[in-house]
Design an enzyme around this catalytic site. Structure first.
Site, PDB file in Angstrom:
ATOM      1  N   ASP A   1       0.817  -1.357  -0.147  1.00  0.00           N
ATOM      2  CA  ASP A   1      -0.237   0.201   0.113  1.00  0.00           C
ATOM      3  C   ASP A   1       0.863   1.533  -0.178  1.00  0.00           C
ATOM      4  OD1 ASP A   1       0.937  -0.413   2.359  1.00  0.00           O
ATOM      5  OD2 ASP A   1      -0.565   0.221   3.914  1.00  0.00           O
ATOM      6  N   HIS A   2       2.187   1.577   0.374  1.00  0.00           N
ATOM      7  CA  HIS A   2       2.832   2.631   0.502  1.00  0.00           C
ATOM      8  C   HIS A   2       3.326   3.014  -0.285  1.00  0.00           C
ATOM      9  CE1 HIS A   2       2.916   2.093   4.704  1.00  0.00           C
ATOM     10  NE2 HIS A   2       3.023   3.276   5.089  1.00  0.00           N
TER      11      HIS A   2
ATOM     12  N   ASP B   1       4.301  -1.462  11.822  1.00  0.00           N
ATOM     13  CA  ASP B   1       3.967  -0.270  10.773  1.00  0.00           C
ATOM     14  C   ASP B   1       3.326   0.482  12.266  1.00  0.00           C
ATOM     15  OD1 ASP B   1       3.407   2.068   8.116  1.00  0.00           O
ATOM     16  OD2 ASP B   1       1.775   2.182   9.623  1.00  0.00           O
TER      17      ASP B   1
ATOM     18  N   ARG C   1       0.494  12.851  10.110  1.00  0.00           N
ATOM     19  CA  ARG C   1       1.839  13.453  10.494  1.00  0.00           C
ATOM     20  C   ARG C   1       1.489  14.505   9.545  1.00  0.00           C
ATOM     21  NH1 ARG C   1       4.820   7.907  11.479  1.00  0.00           N
ATOM     22  NH2 ARG C   1       3.944   7.430  13.372  1.00  0.00           N
TER      23      ARG C   1
ATOM     24  N   SER D   1       7.726   7.080  13.279  1.00  0.00           N
ATOM     25  CA  SER D   1       7.246   6.255  12.009  1.00  0.00           C
ATOM     26  C   SER D   1       8.393   4.883  12.952  1.00  0.00           C
ATOM     27  CB  SER D   1       7.988   5.942  10.037  1.00  0.00           C
ATOM     28  OG  SER D   1       8.997   4.923  10.622  1.00  0.00           O
TER      29      SER D   1
ATOM     30  N   ARG E   1      10.088   2.461  10.595  1.00  0.00           N
ATOM     31  CA  ARG E   1      11.313   2.299   9.825  1.00  0.00           C
ATOM     32  C   ARG E   1      11.790   1.703  10.497  1.00  0.00           C
ATOM     33  NH1 ARG E   1      10.361   7.507   6.769  1.00  0.00           N
ATOM     34  NH2 ARG E   1       8.667   7.071   7.018  1.00  0.00           N
TER      35      ARG E   1
END
Ligand code: MIC
Ligand code: SF4
Length: 639
Positions: A64-65, A119, A379, A535, A537
């Site tokens: 989806d990203h 996520d 964000r 995030s 990540r």
């Protein structure tokens, strides 16, 4: 003494430790979720663990990203993810199926279960009474391998909800009000648990918006009870049989209570460049606006999009505004086509984007220079939109719609007759873009597709006796992972290629960082409060590790980033006396004798200073650090 809802779910899933605030515990994870930008790494790590199949009740891999597919790189990653899913027993949600958190909420979330997702907005599922926690990909890989998830036993902040929202005010304003009070670090160490008579006045999609963006307070997660409204929502999704009631005991004791009277909340906005920078919309009325974006995992539900469609129906988006809408799922698209709302949006002048993260993570739609962009996202960190000097404001769908029509920041309460959106009694769900896992007897034959963009993981070495090197960078407070490892259309495609993506570490803060780090043979990062917010990540740890970063020494950390540093063998350290931060400058030569990690003293060699440092590593984490990271540790545990 009774238990709060979060405490009950933690208790039921506890595998190690005792329920004492701040102590390390480990819990069993029923479900996992990944998305493509963190998923490729998580699955490379899962593969490296050498298991034959995921050990969870349910694991879902979302794409989806990163769906721009500007060249072969994204598309290769998608094929890798699809083949991995088939090989290891994972459900795949293909590109175009929707935003991970929205789709998970609609199709999979279960009250009372646990979920770990790579996520940071995984807590969205908390809107349905699931204990859902965001983490780095490696922690998710460990959970898929059947390992428990370690966390510090949190304090529970009970958010006592009373009253009812007034027209033009919705879930987004509720979480903005919470952020106004807690800011971007006030939730650290807590689970935010909503309770009280006002809960039943909040729609289930509004609850998901609130738990989603609770992440921005730094909280471990947020959770709502599962009640009759949850039941109705699950029935509408064809999952009524999965509903159970979940709520706190009547004599539950919260570690802290925050009172929230819904009737007193007005339309709010988070100003640039922090989700915690909240003011009433009325203070900004008249601000000219260039772009309005509706969508993201925070506000892309049927309720949100229908609210916008109803408000703009028969009207026109202001000519100076570029307005976009990205639906959260294909189920929502189908419902909006059925009700005619899609046509209303098209006729009003909205640009219809694909169902995915899109502009939220800077995948296209960057605003023009210095533009004001009003978004329903979660964000607004500087530069995240893709334009460094853009001014991004975060608002509700109601404010976004009013603003798009007026061309300036507008108060939706000026619009008469905003009706609450009624959820369909039965969604016509669309499951076409899911690929179901193969049965074990067929999965073994699946060949994993690895394009040239998928580079092997770097090797990790055990912790040495001492670490030496220069201060490579010194940064301030609230440094986000978007600062450390930016995303966006140019950099996101490199998520499965660590050597290449590491060239962009601190790109917007100090573009010379990667070259300097390599030339100096690695070194140290120094920073202030809440380092690594935002995030999940793990590239924000993995890429610095690749560049030779040995330790990050700051006043305090954000939870997920701290865990990611440990996972990749970078020491997360804090100053015993926060004032010592001022004694260290970029370029200073540091030496740190590690020993058994007790009584750590940092020597600033060029200044002849000795600075005491602290860590809060658990026993397991110390072992992880010694072995050079979680991958080495997990491998040794499994063998
Ligand atoms: C984000 O909103 O920042 C992201 C992109 O969804 C990240 C995950 C990532 O960087 O891939 C998150 O929130 O964890
Ligand atoms: Fe996607 Fe934005 Fe949600 Fe992150 S915050 S998952 S980028 S929509």
């Amino acid at each position: 003494m009774g238990l709060t809802l979060a405490q009950r779910i933690l208790k039921e899933h506890l595998v190690e430790g005792t329920e004492k605030i701040g102590d390390s515990i480990a819990i069993r994870m029923d479900h996992t979720l990944t998305q493509d930008a963190t998923g490729t790494m998580a699955y490379l790590q899962f593969e490296a663990m050498g298991l034959d199949r995921v050990q969870t009740d349910l694991s879902v891999s979302f794409i989806d990203h990163n769906m721009l597919q500007t060249d072969f790189m994204n598309a290769d990653d998608h094929l890798y993810l699809q083949s991995i899913a088939q090989r290891y027993g994972i459900t795949l949600s293909k590109a175009g199926n929707g935003i991970c958190h929205q789709v998970f909420f609609e199709r999979f979330a279960r009250p009372g279960k646990t979920l770990i997702g790579s996520d940071s907005h995984t807590p969205t599922a908390g809107g349905m009474g699931q204990l859902a926690i965001g983490a780095g990909g490696l922690d998710v890989a460990v959970a898929m391998a059947g390992g428990p998830f370690e966390l510090k036993y949190p304090k529970i902040m009970g958010i006592k909800v009373t009253g009812k929202l007034t027209p033009g005010v919705s879930g987004k304003d509720v979480i903005l009000e919470v952020l106004r009070r807690l800011d971007v670090k006030g939730g650290r160490g807590y689970i935010l648990e909503y309770f009280g008579p006002g809960v039943s006045n909040l729609s289930v999609p509004d609850r998901a918006t609130i738990t989603n963006m609770g992440t921005e307070t730094g909280a471990t997660t947020s959770i709502f009870p599962s009640d009759e409204a949850t039941k109705a929502y699950m029935e509408a999704m064809g999952r009524g049989d999965q509903w159970i009631e979940m709520k706190a005991d009547s004599d539950a004791v919260y570690d802290e209570v925050l009172d929230l009277d819904l009737s007193k909340i007005e339309p709010l906005v988070a100003r640039p460049h922090s989700p915690g920078n909240v003011s009433p919309v009325r203070e900004l009325l008249g601000t000219r606006v260039n772009q309005v974006c509706v969508g993201s995992c925070t506000n892309s539900s049927y309720r949100d999009l229908m609210t916008v469609a109803n408000m703009v129906k028969g009207k026109k988006v202001h000519q100076d505004v570029s307005a976009t809408i990205s639906p959260g799922s294909r189920t929502i698209i189908k419902e909006m086509i059925r009700t005619g709302a899609y046509s209303d949006l098209v006729e009003a002048g909205f640009r219809i984007l694909e169902s995915g993260c899109g502009p939220c993570i800077g995948m296209g739609l960057a605003p023009s220079s210095g533009a004001v962009s009003v978004r329903t996202f979660n964000r607004n960190f500087e530069g995240r939109s893709g334009t460094k000097d853009a001014q991004v404001y975060l608002v509700s769908p109601e404010v976004a719609a009013a603003t798009a029509l007026k061309g300036e920041m507008a108060d939706p309460r000026e619009f008469k007759g905003i009706e609450p959106v009624r959820e369909p009694s039965r969604y016509s769900t669309d499951d076409n873009l899911f690929v179901a896992p193969l049965p074990p007897e067929e999965a073994g034959g699946v060949v994993i597709v690895r394009g040239p963009n998928i580079k092997p993981l770097p090797a990790f070495h055990p912790l040495p006796e001492k670490e030496e090197g220069e201060v490579l960078i010194k940064v301030g407070d609230n440094i986000t992972t978007d600062h450390i490892m930016p995303a966006g259309a140019k950099i996101l495609p490199l998520r499965s290629n660590i050597p290449k993506i590491s060239e962009f570490v601190f790109n917007s803060v100090d573009p010379g960082f990667p070259k300097r780090a390599i030339e100096k043979g690695g070194g140290f990062i120094i920073g202030g409060e809440n380092y690594g917010q935002g995030s999940s990540r793990e590239h924000a740890a993995l890429a610095p590790k690749y560049l030779g970063v040995k330790a990050v020494i700051v006043r305090s950390f954000a939870r997920i980033h701290r865990a990611n540093l440990v996972n990749f063998g970078i020491l997360p350290l804090t100053f015993k006396d926060p004032a010592d931060l001022d004694l260290i400058e970029m370029g200073d030569r540091l030496k740190l004798v590690i020993g058994d990690l007790s009584d750590l003293v940092l020597e600033v060699e060029n200044k002849g200073l000795k600075i005491p440092l602290l860590h809060d590593l658990s026993e397991r984490e110390i072992e992880v650090m010694k072995q050079g990271g979680t991958l080495n540790y997990t491998r040794s545990q499994l063998s």
